[in-house]
Scaffold this motif. Sequence first.
Motif, PDB file in Angstrom:
ATOM      1  N   ALA A  59      -1.234   7.302  11.546  1.00  0.00           N
ATOM      2  CA  ALA A  59      -1.017   6.407  10.409  1.00  0.00           C
ATOM      3  C   ALA A  59      -1.500   5.031  10.860  1.00  0.00           C
ATOM      4  O   ALA A  59      -1.114   4.547  11.921  1.00  0.00           O
ATOM      5  N   THR A  60      -2.374   4.438  10.076  1.00  0.00           N
ATOM      6  CA  THR A  60      -2.839   3.088  10.403  1.00  0.00           C
ATOM      7  C   THR A  60      -2.588   2.211   9.187  1.00  0.00           C
ATOM      8  O   THR A  60      -2.389   2.717   8.082  1.00  0.00           O
ATOM      9  N   TRP A  61      -2.594   0.910   9.403  1.00  0.00           N
ATOM     10  CA  TRP A  61      -2.420   0.019   8.244  1.00  0.00           C
ATOM     11  C   TRP A  61      -3.281  -1.221   8.407  1.00  0.00           C
ATOM     12  O   TRP A  61      -3.761  -1.521   9.510  1.00  0.00           O
ATOM     13  N   ASP A  62      -3.480  -1.919   7.296  1.00  0.00           N
ATOM     14  CA  ASP A  62      -4.384  -3.064   7.253  1.00  0.00           C
ATOM     15  C   ASP A  62      -3.557  -4.334   7.142  1.00  0.00           C
ATOM     16  O   ASP A  62      -2.856  -4.547   6.153  1.00  0.00           O
ATOM     17  N   SER A  63      -3.657  -5.169   8.170  1.00  0.00           N
ATOM     18  CA  SER A  63      -2.737  -6.294   8.320  1.00  0.00           C
ATOM     19  C   SER A  63      -3.394  -7.628   7.962  1.00  0.00           C
ATOM     20  O   SER A  63      -4.284  -8.100   8.676  1.00  0.00           O
ATOM     21  N   TYR A  64      -2.937  -8.204   6.862  1.00  0.00           N
ATOM     22  CA  TYR A  64      -3.439  -9.503   6.404  1.00  0.00           C
ATOM     23  C   TYR A  64      -2.244 -10.412   6.169  1.00  0.00           C
ATOM     24  O   TYR A  64      -1.830 -10.648   5.015  1.00  0.00           O
ATOM     25  N   PRO A  65      -1.643 -10.937   7.236  1.00  0.00           N
ATOM     26  CA  PRO A  65      -0.365 -11.641   7.093  1.00  0.00           C
ATOM     27  C   PRO A  65      -0.414 -12.847   6.156  1.00  0.00           C
ATOM     28  O   PRO A  65       0.574 -13.116   5.457  1.00  0.00           O
ATOM     29  N   LEU A  66      -1.539 -13.571   6.098  1.00  0.00           N
ATOM     30  CA  LEU A  66      -1.568 -14.762   5.232  1.00  0.00           C
ATOM     31  C   LEU A  66      -1.759 -14.373   3.768  1.00  0.00           C
ATOM     32  O   LEU A  66      -1.106 -14.920   2.880  1.00  0.00           O
ATOM     33  N   GLY A  67      -2.629 -13.421   3.525  1.00  0.00           N
ATOM     34  CA  GLY A  67      -2.804 -12.942   2.149  1.00  0.00           C
ATOM     35  C   GLY A  67      -1.497 -12.360   1.626  1.00  0.00           C
ATOM     36  O   GLY A  67      -1.114 -12.585   0.479  1.00  0.00           O
ATOM     37  N   ALA A  68      -0.804 -11.629   2.489  1.00  0.00           N
ATOM     38  CA  ALA A  68       0.460 -10.992   2.082  1.00  0.00           C
ATOM     39  C   ALA A  68       1.500 -12.037   1.713  1.00  0.00           C
ATOM     40  O   ALA A  68       2.191 -11.913   0.694  1.00  0.00           O
ATOM     41  N   LEU A  69       1.614 -13.062   2.537  1.00  0.00           N
ATOM     42  CA  LEU A  69       2.604 -14.110   2.270  1.00  0.00           C
ATOM     43  C   LEU A  69       2.364 -14.713   0.889  1.00  0.00           C
ATOM     44  O   LEU A  69       3.272 -14.926   0.100  1.00  0.00           O
ATOM     45  N   GLU A  70       1.101 -14.966   0.607  1.00  0.00           N
ATOM     46  CA  GLU A  70       0.732 -15.582  -0.657  1.00  0.00           C
ATOM     47  C   GLU A  70       1.046 -14.656  -1.840  1.00  0.00           C
ATOM     48  O   GLU A  70       1.516 -15.093  -2.877  1.00  0.00           O
ATOM     49  N   GLU A  71       0.812 -13.371  -1.658  1.00  0.00           N
ATOM     50  CA  GLU A  71       0.913 -12.433  -2.782  1.00  0.00           C
ATOM     51  C   GLU A  71       2.314 -11.868  -2.985  1.00  0.00           C
ATOM     52  O   GLU A  71       2.605 -11.335  -4.048  1.00  0.00           O
ATOM     53  N   GLN A  72       3.177 -11.922  -1.975  1.00  0.00           N
ATOM     54  CA  GLN A  72       4.489 -11.284  -2.108  1.00  0.00           C
ATOM     55  C   GLN A  72       5.507 -12.226  -2.751  1.00  0.00           C
ATOM     56  O   GLN A  72       5.176 -13.327  -3.146  1.00  0.00           O
TER      57      GLN A  72
END
Length: 660
Positions: A262-275
């Motif tokens: 299982a792998t995942w795609d990590s975009y911590p800054l984009g995520a912060l903005e979108e969540q």
Amino acid sequence: MRLGVCYYPEHWPESMWQDDARRMKALGIEQVRIAEFAWSRIEPTPGEYDWGWLDRSIDVLGAAGLQVVMCTPTATPPKWLIDRHPDILPVGADGRPRAFGSRRHYDFSSPSYFAASQKICTAVAERYGKHPAVAYWQTDNEFGCHHTVVSYSPAAVGRFREWLKARYQTIDALNRAWGTVFWSMEYRSFDEIDAPVATVTEAHPSHRLDYRRFASDEVARYNRMQVEIIRAHSPGRPVAHNFMQLFTEFDHYKVAADLDVATWDSYPLGALEEQWFAPEVKARWLRSGHPDFASFNHDVYRGMSKLPFWVMEQQPGPVNWALWNPAPLPGMVRLWSWEAFAHGAGCVSYFRWRQAPFAQEQMHAGLNTPDNRLDVGGNEASQVAGEIRTVLAANADADAAVRSKVALVYDYEAKWLFEIHPQGADFHYPRFAFEYYSALRALGLDVDVVPVDAPLDGYSLIVVPPLPVVPEAFAQRLASSGAQVVLGPRTGSKTKDLQIPANLPPGALTSVLPLRVWRVESMRPNVTEAVRLADGESAGEADGFARHWRDFIDTDAAQSLDVRARFADGHPAYVQGGAFHYLASLFDDALTVRLFARIAQEAGLETMPLGDSVRVSRRGALTYVFNYGDETHTLSGVADDALVFGSRAIEPQGVAVYRS
Ligand code: GAL
């Protein structure tokens, strides 16, 4: 522990490939993911494959000593295929097909697409399955991205009816399970059932929940088809898929069950903005990401991966797709990389090698700028490569598995159920699961994220964020686990058919925790209710406050229950019965941390008050410390010769690793 990169040879002149491969290798990269969007170049016209360029690019990478992660290209069906089979396009809730011209324009239930996918996957797997440079596979790309799990096409509705038949056997059973007598919604046959859209007011919630379950199963079925083809032609090469951060639209446990990695795609800054985060939280972590966000995802995906999980795409600089796209602080790409390894990752692969000067993602950074100079992220990746060598040389145990004493139960159906039937507009399951997780991390605890059917032995503390459907077997496993168990509000509040349990919530849990939730209320975002701990524990009038939701608990049935906190109006806010701790609301962060600290202590766990910007993770014999804050953090009790890298004074965005 190794580094990788995502690379698109089809975007660049062939004359650049050799130098790219050489520079990747020199940087410390070991694996390169390719071809996930390359269908139009692999099969430019129906049935005519152009393998030449792909053969040569794989050869160049292999000759440079790089391992290839080969992808199936099904996330981007080419124009000619769509024109031949327009039924491939997914259909929106408005009944209109979504158009060609970006990506993921396919319907998981389309028989034409299933057949076309079998064909292209077989062609690619046959061609490269035994190629010496191809070491791993990735199926498709980010299932469900851009809201593509659910489609309302005739094909999907037809398959939904079959799915319902298999689940309920008879239409009477379905009518009973859903309660269709309400508003005269009864059906006489499965063929009368449509997709739950376009109704006058809200469609039946059980109908909607089943449609989501069905759509999720369609993703698993589609992925399984690809995995089986790859395994047949490429034995022994692990198969991965790249999941998305905090994505919940299908049951990831079911899809991961068919994968090796299982792998995942990590975009911590984009995520912060979108969540969901509040504006001040977004501002606070603008250029670093929330300290628990990547961490939570690492633990989610570690739990479902047979081999060590990977980060298949790591944010290397600013992205293009959020509303605003800040640049990470210097040091963050390195910190994020180490945080993945500290959580047990086998690989961190950066997205992408070089920023593309054209098309949708031209504003998305890469390890290199479009004019081919190493960018900040590239330099930090190179630093990480050097540090990996230091860690591996210093410690034979560096690749060990992570073992936690704390489990957090995480469930995909819970998200769908609360979304379909929220009762309070902001009852957002992933947020509440994340807040419990974050409270545990603020106490320095390592956490395993597990499904409802996971074995629970060996844990000292089990935390269950609001979990509407509690199977009897799960209640029994919690009781026999020997752990302290924390239950969030609304746990056990529904049956699997989305009805209120006959004995009222917490339903099946009543056998191990004899309380009764006789009423509930939801609270507006600007409304809170004071909470006061029981005498002897309380610090004054209010010890914190409740938000979003209140369960009204009747404890009369059992003398064994202990009311450990009350709301201002006297109703129980926190009730304990033996090892079970039931929280009747979602409390503010400080109170949650305080309660979890006390329960962890009762579970015999050692905690450390880390505050909100320092985080600690343990893997094997090594302890990793991360500083997300803006002040230096000083480690105490760590001898100089225990440090593997970093120093006891950890600068902002710094990392230190020591032998524990
Ligand atoms: C991911 C996707 C990549 C790329 C990237 C940009 O969601 O898998 O193809 O679009 O985001 O951040």
